[in-house]
Enzyme design. Sequence first.
Site, mmCIF file in Angstrom:
data_model
loop_
_atom_site.group_PDB
_atom_site.id
_atom_site.type_symbol
_atom_site.label_atom_id
_atom_site.label_comp_id
_atom_site.label_asym_id
_atom_site.label_seq_id
_atom_site.Cartn_x
_atom_site.Cartn_y
_atom_site.Cartn_z
ATOM 1 N N MET A 1 -32.087 49.326 23.945
ATOM 2 C CA MET A 1 -32.204 48.051 23.234
ATOM 3 C C MET A 1 -32.428 46.921 24.246
ATOM 4 O O MET A 1 -32.229 45.749 23.933
ATOM 5 C CB MET A 1 -30.957 47.801 22.393
ATOM 6 C CG MET A 1 -30.791 48.852 21.294
ATOM 7 S SD MET A 1 -29.873 48.285 19.866
ATOM 8 C CE MET A 1 -28.334 47.807 20.594
ATOM 9 N N HIS B 1 -29.660 47.441 32.699
ATOM 10 C CA HIS B 1 -28.758 47.395 33.854
ATOM 11 C C HIS B 1 -28.829 48.750 34.558
ATOM 12 O O HIS B 1 -29.601 49.646 34.145
ATOM 13 C CB HIS B 1 -27.328 47.056 33.407
ATOM 14 C CG HIS B 1 -26.820 47.900 32.285
ATOM 15 N ND1 HIS B 1 -26.599 49.257 32.416
ATOM 16 C CD2 HIS B 1 -26.521 47.593 31.001
ATOM 17 C CE1 HIS B 1 -26.165 49.730 31.274
ATOM 18 N NE2 HIS B 1 -26.117 48.750 30.384
ATOM 19 N N HIS C 1 -28.951 51.957 32.509
ATOM 20 C CA HIS C 1 -30.248 52.338 31.927
ATOM 21 C C HIS C 1 -31.158 52.957 32.991
ATOM 22 O O HIS C 1 -31.905 53.901 32.711
ATOM 23 C CB HIS C 1 -30.970 51.110 31.361
ATOM 24 C CG HIS C 1 -30.287 50.476 30.188
ATOM 25 N ND1 HIS C 1 -29.676 49.253 30.257
ATOM 26 C CD2 HIS C 1 -30.137 50.902 28.911
ATOM 27 C CE1 HIS C 1 -29.177 48.936 29.083
ATOM 28 N NE2 HIS C 1 -29.436 49.917 28.237
ATOM 29 N N GLY D 1 -27.050 57.761 27.008
ATOM 30 C CA GLY D 1 -25.859 57.609 27.836
ATOM 31 C C GLY D 1 -24.629 58.231 27.184
ATOM 32 O O GLY D 1 -24.443 58.139 25.975
ATOM 33 N N VAL E 1 -22.326 54.919 33.956
ATOM 34 C CA VAL E 1 -22.346 54.234 35.261
ATOM 35 C C VAL E 1 -21.366 53.067 35.165
ATOM 36 O O VAL E 1 -21.320 52.369 34.150
ATOM 37 C CB VAL E 1 -23.772 53.720 35.586
ATOM 38 C CG1 VAL E 1 -23.798 52.992 36.922
ATOM 39 C CG2 VAL E 1 -24.749 54.897 35.617
ATOM 40 N N ARG F 1 -23.558 44.237 26.817
ATOM 41 C CA ARG F 1 -22.654 43.251 26.217
ATOM 42 C C ARG F 1 -21.709 42.613 27.242
ATOM 43 O O ARG F 1 -21.091 41.597 26.951
ATOM 44 C CB ARG F 1 -21.832 43.891 25.104
ATOM 45 C CG ARG F 1 -22.647 44.264 23.880
ATOM 46 C CD ARG F 1 -21.762 44.664 22.720
ATOM 47 N NE ARG F 1 -22.499 44.639 21.476
ATOM 48 C CZ ARG F 1 -23.029 45.723 20.889
ATOM 49 N NH1 ARG F 1 -22.900 46.901 21.456
ATOM 50 N NH2 ARG F 1 -23.681 45.605 19.753
HETATM 51 O O1 PAF Z 1 -27.868 53.202 22.584
HETATM 52 C C1 PAF Z 1 -28.746 52.377 22.254
HETATM 53 O O2 PAF Z 1 -29.189 51.525 23.037
HETATM 54 C C2 PAF Z 1 -29.263 52.385 20.815
HETATM 55 O O3 PAF Z 1 -28.260 52.720 19.913
HETATM 56 C C3 PAF Z 1 -30.484 53.286 20.624
HETATM 57 C C4 PAF Z 1 -30.177 54.740 20.906
HETATM 58 C C5 PAF Z 1 -31.618 52.816 21.539
HETATM 59 C C6 PAF Z 1 -30.984 53.188 19.172
HETATM 60 O O4 PAF Z 1 -31.303 51.899 18.820
#
Ligand code: PAF
Length: 285
Positions: free
Chosen positions: A31, A35, A38, A151, A180, A191
């Site tokens: 989303m 960071h 990801h 994750g 991580v 967040r």
């Molecule tokens: O974990 C996330 O960032 C979201 O829930 C995902 C898997 C991208 C679905 O919107």
Amino acid sequence: MELCTTKAAIRASVQRWRASDSAPVVLVPTMGYLHAGHMTLVERARARAGAGGRVVASIFVNPTQFGPSEDLATYPRDPDRDTAMLREAGVDALFMPDASEVYAPGAQTIVEPTELSRILIGKLRPGHFRGVATVVTKLFNIIAPDAACFGEKDYQQLCVIRTMVRDLDMAVEVIGVPTVREADGLAMSSRNVRLSAEDRAAAPVLNAALGEAEALAADGVTATRLRAHVRARLEREPRADVQSVDIRDAETLAALSGPLERPAVLLLAVRFGAVLLIDNRVVTP
Ligand code: PAF
């Protein structure tokens, strides 16, 4: 890196790759507001794809997984920075659609996980996992990856996705990637930037409580006592508003109470001000 904002464009890229070779395509759904956590998913995707394979990242703040009183409007966003990070990491294509591209008006179909989506976070956030399962299904259908990385921090989400893939016979390998952490143990999350300075200083209590639980589990403490210990440890932190502390079977998420006989997962949901943080730890007896 190819930047695709439409379903047709990302489909065309993947079809072109598929026509030229049989190398794997690995998806990293996000989303955004990226960071280091990801980027670890991207590294894992690159390793799975291999030298000739392709990594696709998606950035989409999925409205259907947010409740009406949740933080969709204030969810942090920085698409330019995210794009630069993914390009730098060698991602082959980025799919970054608008909500209107993903959800056609008048859509009638959803993917509704049953029991797994009604417990734990699903109880705190009704409808959340329906939104996640629906958008992940759509991403799988649009991109048709061989594998996708998620994750382990979102432990229940990973269980929901693994179960959905199994139940609906989706031909996608689901790869879980370890959490991580910041230097003080706080699990990385988009967040975290919304925490006040005081809450940010207090938030590592989640990792501290999980660390104590790990040691206690190794000493043979029962599930009920482990849960009580963790709750009490969190409640000693005045800034922590404890929403839930659960101990479940690490594979099935079935509730546990007696002596631990198999790996179990401790799942925490704690509010600091308006920010809901989650964390977890798999413990072994
Ligand atoms: O974990 C996330 O960032 C979201 O829930 C995902 C898997 C991208 C679905 O919107």
